[in-house]
Design a protein around this motif. Sequence first.
Motif, PDB file in Angstrom:
ATOM      1  N   SER A 100       4.276  14.534   2.021  1.00  0.00           N
ATOM      2  CA  SER A 100       3.363  13.393   1.921  1.00  0.00           C
ATOM      3  C   SER A 100       4.102  12.067   2.021  1.00  0.00           C
ATOM      4  CB  SER A 100       2.592  13.456   0.600  1.00  0.00           C
ATOM      5  OG  SER A 100       1.801  14.613   0.554  1.00  0.00           O
TER       6      SER A 100
ATOM      7  N   TRP B  83       3.748  -5.003  -8.174  1.00  0.00           N
ATOM      8  CA  TRP B  83       4.102  -3.593  -8.022  1.00  0.00           C
ATOM      9  C   TRP B  83       5.113  -3.171  -9.084  1.00  0.00           C
ATOM     10  CZ3 TRP B  83       8.314  -0.489  -7.226  1.00  0.00           C
ATOM     11  CH2 TRP B  83       8.031   0.844  -6.923  1.00  0.00           C
TER      12      TRP B  83
ATOM     13  N   ALA C 228       3.720   9.401   5.014  1.00  0.00           N
ATOM     14  CA  ALA C 228       3.325   8.034   4.676  1.00  0.00           C
ATOM     15  C   ALA C 228       4.263   7.013   5.313  1.00  0.00           C
ATOM     16  CB  ALA C 228       3.301   7.857   3.159  1.00  0.00           C
TER      17      ALA C 228
ATOM     18  N   GLY D 107       0.820  -1.212   0.000  1.00  0.00           N
ATOM     19  CA  GLY D 107       0.000   0.000   0.000  1.00  0.00           C
ATOM     20  C   GLY D 107       0.850   1.256   0.000  1.00  0.00           C
ATOM     21  N   LEU D 108       1.943   1.238   0.772  1.00  0.00           N
ATOM     22  CA  LEU D 108       2.869   2.369   0.796  1.00  0.00           C
ATOM     23  C   LEU D 108       3.491   2.569  -0.579  1.00  0.00           C
ATOM     24  CD1 LEU D 108       4.472   4.502   2.443  1.00  0.00           C
ATOM     25  CD2 LEU D 108       6.122   2.690   2.939  1.00  0.00           C
TER      26      LEU D 108
ATOM     27  N   TYR E  73       0.956   4.143  -2.910  1.00  0.00           N
ATOM     28  CA  TYR E  73       0.764   5.552  -2.554  1.00  0.00           C
ATOM     29  C   TYR E  73       1.933   6.405  -3.040  1.00  0.00           C
ATOM     30  CZ  TYR E  73      -0.120   9.725   0.229  1.00  0.00           C
ATOM     31  OH  TYR E  73      -0.339  11.013   0.621  1.00  0.00           O
ATOM     32  N   VAL E  74       3.156   5.918  -2.847  1.00  0.00           N
ATOM     33  CA  VAL E  74       4.339   6.668  -3.297  1.00  0.00           C
ATOM     34  C   VAL E  74       4.347   6.772  -4.822  1.00  0.00           C
ATOM     35  CG1 VAL E  74       6.856   6.603  -3.414  1.00  0.00           C
ATOM     36  CG2 VAL E  74       5.715   6.200  -1.249  1.00  0.00           C
TER      37      VAL E  74
ATOM     38  N   ASN F 158       1.707   6.880  -6.736  1.00  0.00           N
ATOM     39  CA  ASN F 158       0.697   7.888  -7.042  1.00  0.00           C
ATOM     40  C   ASN F 158       1.248   9.299  -6.826  1.00  0.00           C
ATOM     41  OD1 ASN F 158      -1.807   8.981  -7.693  1.00  0.00           O
ATOM     42  ND2 ASN F 158      -2.536   8.840  -5.594  1.00  0.00           N
ATOM     43  N   LEU F 159       1.980   9.498  -5.747  1.00  0.00           N
ATOM     44  CA  LEU F 159       2.593  10.807  -5.494  1.00  0.00           C
ATOM     45  C   LEU F 159       3.624  11.145  -6.562  1.00  0.00           C
ATOM     46  CD1 LEU F 159       3.127  10.687  -1.624  1.00  0.00           C
ATOM     47  CD2 LEU F 159       1.442  12.037  -2.866  1.00  0.00           C
TER      48      LEU F 159
END
Length: 192
Positions: A118, A148, A122, A66-67, A70-71, A73-74
């Motif tokens: 962010s 991933w 995170a 999940g991390l 998220y990274v 996406n950032l």
Amino acid sequence: MEGSSGEAAAELPVANWRRDFSRAFQYYLDRSTPHPVGRWLGTLAAAVIYSLRVYYVQGFYIVSYGLGIYVLNLLIGFLSPKEDPELEVLDGASLPTKGSDEFRPFIRRLPEFKFWYSITKAFCIAFVMTFFSVFDVPVFWPILLCYWIVLFVLTMKRQILHMIKYKYVPFSIGKQRYTGKKSSSSTGSSKD
């Protein structure tokens, strides 16, 4: 009446502490703004500590996955222009697509400071999550890692093709300087 004033008096120290903490946090955050190398080194330290924690406990692979999402996406937000040429109607505020177009600086959808903040937040949240066993879902981690990597490659391929199509580079090295036009007399040889 007396009970409500007693509750307000009990909430006052908590509200004061929260306000003071918020001000101190914002003060140090503002002081860190002009020091990007130090900020990113701190984030790298947080990432290493998180990685060591996951390696040590041999778990929390779903949290790590999940991390990673998220990274990613950032990172896409960091590499994308604020106004996407594919979505915007040409109203004069888009990126130049021809060499004769006027130069407009690249403005990120996600500025560097917010990107850093962010990511750091995170990693800190993911680190705290590793102390709660409810987040340690048993999974076969190589599958998550392969998925991933495939997701990263496909997303970056799409982003790079977008950069090539609309001719923008999200990174600048050094300050752009105007060199001026060179006159033809200075470049020609002198006759004596």
